[in-house]
Write a protein that holds these residues in place. Structure first.
Motif, PDB file in Angstrom:
ATOM      1  N   ASP A 139      54.645 -30.439 -52.381  1.00 41.36           N
ATOM      2  CA  ASP A 139      54.886 -30.707 -53.913  1.00 41.36           C
ATOM      3  C   ASP A 139      54.928 -32.246 -53.937  1.00 41.36           C
ATOM      4  OD1 ASP A 139      57.327 -30.773 -52.519  1.00 41.36           O
ATOM      5  OD2 ASP A 139      58.519 -30.550 -54.315  1.00 41.36           O
ATOM      6  N   ILE A 140      55.591 -32.963 -52.832  1.00 33.12           N
ATOM      7  CA  ILE A 140      55.696 -34.366 -53.121  1.00 33.12           C
ATOM      8  C   ILE A 140      54.328 -35.060 -52.681  1.00 33.12           C
ATOM      9  CG2 ILE A 140      56.745 -36.583 -52.243  1.00 33.12           C
ATOM     10  CD1 ILE A 140      59.212 -34.845 -51.851  1.00 33.12           C
ATOM     11  N   MET A 141      53.728 -34.432 -51.644  1.00 32.81           N
ATOM     12  CA  MET A 141      52.375 -34.934 -50.896  1.00 32.81           C
ATOM     13  C   MET A 141      51.402 -34.938 -52.049  1.00 32.81           C
ATOM     14  SD  MET A 141      53.244 -36.249 -48.225  1.00 32.81           S
ATOM     15  CE  MET A 141      55.010 -36.456 -48.814  1.00 32.81           C
ATOM     16  N   SER A 142      51.368 -33.811 -52.884  1.00 38.12           N
ATOM     17  CA  SER A 142      50.199 -33.655 -53.971  1.00 38.12           C
ATOM     18  C   SER A 142      50.410 -34.464 -54.882  1.00 38.12           C
ATOM     19  CB  SER A 142      50.448 -32.303 -54.737  1.00 38.12           C
ATOM     20  OG  SER A 142      50.496 -31.248 -53.500  1.00 38.12           O
ATOM     21  N   GLU A 143      51.547 -35.112 -55.288  1.00 36.54           N
ATOM     22  CA  GLU A 143      51.886 -36.116 -56.245  1.00 36.54           C
ATOM     23  C   GLU A 143      51.455 -37.326 -55.540  1.00 36.54           C
ATOM     24  OE1 GLU A 143      55.877 -35.846 -57.529  1.00 36.54           O
ATOM     25  OE2 GLU A 143      55.093 -34.689 -59.110  1.00 36.54           O
ATOM     26  N   VAL A 144      51.471 -37.772 -54.210  1.00 38.33           N
ATOM     27  CA  VAL A 144      51.033 -38.822 -53.625  1.00 38.33           C
ATOM     28  C   VAL A 144      49.563 -38.967 -53.606  1.00 38.33           C
ATOM     29  CG1 VAL A 144      50.868 -40.196 -51.373  1.00 38.33           C
ATOM     30  CG2 VAL A 144      52.989 -39.331 -52.028  1.00 38.33           C
ATOM     31  N   ARG A 145      48.901 -37.887 -53.409  1.00 38.47           N
ATOM     32  CA  ARG A 145      47.295 -37.807 -53.556  1.00 38.47           C
ATOM     33  C   ARG A 145      46.991 -38.083 -55.012  1.00 38.47           C
ATOM     34  NH1 ARG A 145      48.631 -32.966 -50.596  1.00 38.47           N
ATOM     35  NH2 ARG A 145      48.217 -33.208 -48.555  1.00 38.47           N
TER      36      ARG A 145
END
Length: 310
Positions: A139-145
């Protein structure tokens, strides 16, 4: 290791990732380097102390109280680099006189030179970032992307990489066959901001092969006149070996390193080697003569035109 700076000295600000003592081996009769900047396409002349350095590159501001934040740069300048200079001289001039201490210093110096340069550090950072993106909370990595957050690496990652990488190369170096090769008269070797490079005929530069592949060689120019070439023992000139064959990890061994000396390369072979060093560099290549750099770049331009026509 506790180490204090000499009284009255100023902590070094420019930290060389390619040592000045090494670069001096490629200077002209005036003590200057001819340099080519691949980014700008500009040729310049400069002193060894003025190139291949980054401000505070080895400074560790998080060092505990009582420890000099510049301890790594100081240690390199006071111990490893001076010792390696003498050992490299013996490797070129009198390899039969190399001592066990010389061998240990050379292997350590070569390994550290491989992993200390910015190109390798940046590659390690990208690998770490990729691992975090794959294994971190999605979920956090998606926001980074999506650009909502950024993933940044602080300077301590550089030192963690160096600690992790130390010891990965020297077992291979100790079991490889070393050959010191001379350039014929009127030919000269270049060096670069990635002076210890890996080359495999099946993996065209700028890509670098893993050291554990049968056909991978280690390139390390020793001076304008000499180069150190390392090959895996027992696989040279064997038609039944693929250059991409993975080799078993080397066993710890106390056997003496095999060193041969006396081969001379023609100007054409030297220029082709220099082209490979150019392709494996990050930004800068240097030589004792402008003509040496120009010959290298002409080969690169020619090969580029051949690829475009293919």
């Amino acid at each position: 290791m506790a180490m204090s700076k000499k009284k009255g000295t100023t902590p070094p600000k420019k930290h060389h990732f390619v040592p000045v003592t090494y670069l001096k081996r490629f200077t002209d009769h005036n003590g200057q380097l001819h340099c080519f900047d691949r980014q700008s396409g500009i040729f310049t002349k400069t002193l060894p102390k003025a190139i291949m350095a980054v401000n505070k590159f080895y400074r560790q501001d998080w060092a505990p109280a009582g420890t000099d934040p510049n301890i790594l740069e100081i240690t390199l300048g006071q111990w490893l680099e001076p010792g390696a200079k003498n050992s490299l001289d013996r490797l070129i001039q009198s390899p039969t006189l190399l001592t066990e201490e010389d061998t240990c210093i050379l292997v350590l110096y070569l390994e550290f030179q491989r992993i200390r340069v910015p190109r390798q550090v940046e590659m390690a950072k990208e690998l770490i970032k990729d691992m975090i993106m794959r294994l971190g909370p999605q979920d956090i990595m998606s926001e980074v992307r999506e650009g909502k957050f950024s993933l940044n690496m602080n300077n301590s990652v550089r030192f963690e990489y160096v600690k992790m990488a130390m010891g990965e190369f020297y077992p291979w170096f100790e079991t490889m066959e070393w050959e010191v090769i001379e350039a014929e008269n009127d030919a000269a070797f270049i060096t670069s901001d990635s002076p210890l490079s890996l080359y495999n005929p099946e993996i065209p530069p700028p890509a670098e092969a893993g050291i554990g592949l049968a056909g991978t060689m280690v390139f390390f120019p020793l001076s304008s006149r000499y180069v150190l070439l390392m090959r895996h023992s027992g696989v040279r000139d064997r038609a039944d070996f693929s250059n991409l064959l993975p080799l078993p990890d080397p066993l710890n061994s106390d056997t003496m390193i095999s060193i041969t000396h006396g081969a001379i390369w023609s100007a054409d072979v030297v220029n082709n080697f220099n082209w490979k060093m150019l392709r494996l560099s990050e930004r800068f290549i240097v030589a004792e003569r402008l003509e040496t750099l120009q010959a290298c770049i002409e080969i690169d331009d020619l090969k580029g035109r051949i690829v475009e026509r293919a």
